[in-house]
Design a protein around this motif. Structure first.
Motif, PDB file in Angstrom:
ATOM      1  N   LEU A 167      88.484 -52.646 104.070  1.00 37.53           N
ATOM      2  CA  LEU A 167      89.060 -51.615 103.215  1.00 37.53           C
ATOM      3  C   LEU A 167      89.173 -50.265 103.911  1.00 37.53           C
ATOM      4  O   LEU A 167      90.166 -49.565 103.764  1.00 37.53           O
ATOM      5  CB  LEU A 167      88.218 -51.460 101.940  1.00 37.53           C
ATOM      6  CG  LEU A 167      88.414 -52.543 100.896  1.00 37.53           C
ATOM      7  CD1 LEU A 167      87.395 -52.396  99.784  1.00 37.53           C
ATOM      8  CD2 LEU A 167      89.821 -52.498 100.317  1.00 37.53           C
ATOM      9  N   LEU A 168      88.158 -49.894 104.684  1.00 32.79           N
ATOM     10  CA  LEU A 168      88.132 -48.555 105.274  1.00 32.79           C
ATOM     11  C   LEU A 168      88.884 -48.440 106.592  1.00 32.79           C
ATOM     12  O   LEU A 168      89.316 -47.359 106.973  1.00 32.79           O
ATOM     13  CB  LEU A 168      86.679 -48.112 105.476  1.00 32.79           C
ATOM     14  CG  LEU A 168      85.882 -47.881 104.193  1.00 32.79           C
ATOM     15  CD1 LEU A 168      84.406 -47.737 104.490  1.00 32.79           C
ATOM     16  CD2 LEU A 168      86.405 -46.654 103.468  1.00 32.79           C
ATOM     17  N   LYS A 169      88.992 -49.552 107.327  1.00 32.61           N
ATOM     18  CA  LYS A 169      89.676 -49.567 108.622  1.00 32.61           C
ATOM     19  C   LYS A 169      89.091 -48.541 109.584  1.00 32.61           C
ATOM     20  O   LYS A 169      89.807 -47.969 110.395  1.00 32.61           O
ATOM     21  CB  LYS A 169      91.196 -49.300 108.452  1.00 32.61           C
ATOM     22  CG  LYS A 169      91.905 -50.281 107.573  1.00 32.61           C
ATOM     23  CD  LYS A 169      91.770 -51.689 108.082  1.00 32.61           C
ATOM     24  CE  LYS A 169      92.535 -52.662 107.191  1.00 32.61           C
ATOM     25  NZ  LYS A 169      92.065 -54.009 107.304  1.00 32.61           N
ATOM     26  N   ASP A 170      87.813 -48.306 109.485  1.00 34.54           N
ATOM     27  CA  ASP A 170      87.160 -47.349 110.370  1.00 34.54           C
ATOM     28  C   ASP A 170      85.730 -47.825 110.584  1.00 34.54           C
ATOM     29  O   ASP A 170      84.983 -47.982 109.614  1.00 34.54           O
ATOM     30  CB  ASP A 170      87.175 -45.948 109.741  1.00 34.54           C
ATOM     31  CG  ASP A 170      86.486 -44.914 110.610  1.00 34.54           C
ATOM     32  OD1 ASP A 170      87.187 -44.282 111.435  1.00 34.54           O
ATOM     33  OD2 ASP A 170      85.258 -44.751 110.477  1.00 34.54           O
ATOM     34  N   GLU A 171      85.347 -48.062 111.842  1.00 33.53           N
ATOM     35  CA  GLU A 171      84.025 -48.613 112.134  1.00 33.53           C
ATOM     36  C   GLU A 171      82.898 -47.707 111.662  1.00 33.53           C
ATOM     37  O   GLU A 171      81.928 -48.174 111.064  1.00 33.53           O
ATOM     38  CB  GLU A 171      83.888 -48.875 113.639  1.00 33.53           C
ATOM     39  CG  GLU A 171      84.744 -50.018 114.136  1.00 33.53           C
ATOM     40  CD  GLU A 171      84.574 -50.267 115.628  1.00 33.53           C
ATOM     41  OE1 GLU A 171      83.592 -49.776 116.209  1.00 33.53           O
ATOM     42  OE2 GLU A 171      85.427 -50.961 116.197  1.00 33.53           O
ATOM     43  N   ASP A 172      83.015 -46.411 111.952  1.00 28.97           N
ATOM     44  CA  ASP A 172      81.944 -45.485 111.573  1.00 28.97           C
ATOM     45  C   ASP A 172      81.766 -45.427 110.058  1.00 28.97           C
ATOM     46  O   ASP A 172      80.639 -45.485 109.552  1.00 28.97           O
ATOM     47  CB  ASP A 172      82.219 -44.079 112.122  1.00 28.97           C
ATOM     48  CG  ASP A 172      82.082 -44.018 113.634  1.00 28.97           C
ATOM     49  OD1 ASP A 172      81.376 -44.887 114.207  1.00 28.97           O
ATOM     50  OD2 ASP A 172      82.676 -43.114 114.249  1.00 28.97           O
ATOM     51  N   ASN A 173      82.878 -45.297 109.328  1.00 26.34           N
ATOM     52  CA  ASN A 173      82.776 -45.233 107.866  1.00 26.34           C
ATOM     53  C   ASN A 173      82.247 -46.547 107.286  1.00 26.34           C
ATOM     54  O   ASN A 173      81.476 -46.546 106.325  1.00 26.34           O
ATOM     55  CB  ASN A 173      84.136 -44.902 107.247  1.00 26.34           C
ATOM     56  CG  ASN A 173      84.484 -43.435 107.386  1.00 26.34           C
ATOM     57  OD1 ASN A 173      83.623 -42.598 107.621  1.00 26.34           O
ATOM     58  ND2 ASN A 173      85.759 -43.117 107.271  1.00 26.34           N
ATOM     59  N   ALA A 174      82.687 -47.671 107.871  1.00 27.58           N
ATOM     60  CA  ALA A 174      82.207 -48.978 107.396  1.00 27.58           C
ATOM     61  C   ALA A 174      80.711 -49.109 107.647  1.00 27.58           C
ATOM     62  O   ALA A 174      79.955 -49.547 106.772  1.00 27.58           O
ATOM     63  CB  ALA A 174      82.967 -50.103 108.083  1.00 27.58           C
ATOM     64  N   ASN A 175      80.271 -48.728 108.851  1.00 23.15           N
ATOM     65  CA  ASN A 175      78.835 -48.767 109.154  1.00 23.15           C
ATOM     66  C   ASN A 175      78.043 -47.853 108.235  1.00 23.15           C
ATOM     67  O   ASN A 175      76.962 -48.216 107.759  1.00 23.15           O
ATOM     68  CB  ASN A 175      78.593 -48.376 110.617  1.00 23.15           C
ATOM     69  CG  ASN A 175      78.776 -49.549 111.559  1.00 23.15           C
ATOM     70  OD1 ASN A 175      78.354 -50.665 111.277  1.00 23.15           O
ATOM     71  ND2 ASN A 175      79.424 -49.305 112.692  1.00 23.15           N
TER      72      ASN A 175
END
Length: 196
Positions: free
Chosen positions: A46-54
């Motif tokens: 959903l977020l398509k961003d590693e940092d935000n997903a983590n």
């Protein structure tokens, strides 16, 4: 993993949650290892961003540890995890200046992959919120918005149907989007675009 009790590896989620509620760090570590990958993949999808997903996943498991007494060990544990994660994702997406990139990326992915059960639940919740907000738009603006989004009519078709100019149609659509995006989480704007 040698520090775990011999039966810990085969313990089900209910047993692990009960141990976590008693402050068992080893049970929490195993629980985290067991669920972190699936939670991360859902968040990243959903977020398509590693940092935000983590970040979303870390916040999820921090809540599990700090508020474990709120978890019903006999309930659907994975469902609980997805609910908490979904709330973090909504919060992250709403805060992000890259919202439009999330939407475009998600829609591109959804053309080739069906929604998961969790995402379908998310979309239904968002659609419900969106419908409530649309009902509060001024009548003519709401009518234009619904003809455009629900009936997929062109500006020209809407103008002819409502006996107004195409410029007025564009203005109503623009104002409706501006109002909706400013008054509640921006994420809901794309809820009706997928999983229909």
């Amino acid at each position: 993993m040698d520090q775990f009790y011999p039966d810990m590896q085969s313990a089900d989620d209910e047993a692990l949650v009960l141990r976590i509620q008693q402050g068992d760090n080893d049970a929490f570590t195993l629980f985290y290892e067991r669920h972190r990958t699936s939670m991360y993949l859902s968040a990243y999808h959903l977020l398509k961003d590693e940092d935000n997903a983590n970040d979303a996943v870390q916040e999820l498991f921090m809540k599990v540890w700090q508020s474990s007494e709120q978890i019903n060990p006999t309930s659907n544990i994975k469902g609980y995890l997805y609910t908490v994660l979904r709330n973090r994702i909504l919060s992250n997406m709403n805060r992000s200046k890259y919202f439009d990139e999330y939407v475009n990326s998600y829609l591109a992915f959804e053309q080739h992959h069906p929604c998961s059960t969790e995402e379908t639940v998310l979309v239904r919740e968002l659609q419900h919120i969106l419908e409530e907000k649309i009902e509060k738009l001024p009548p003519k603006m709401r009518e234009v918005y619904e003809l455009s989004w629900n009936n997929q009519l062109s500006n020209k078709e809407i103008a002819e149907r409502l006996n107004i100019s195409e410029g007025t149609v564009k203005q109503h659509k623009h104002q409706a989007m501006r109002i909706l995006r400013s008054k509640f989480p921006r994420l809901v704007i794309f809820a009706m675009l997928f999983c229909n």
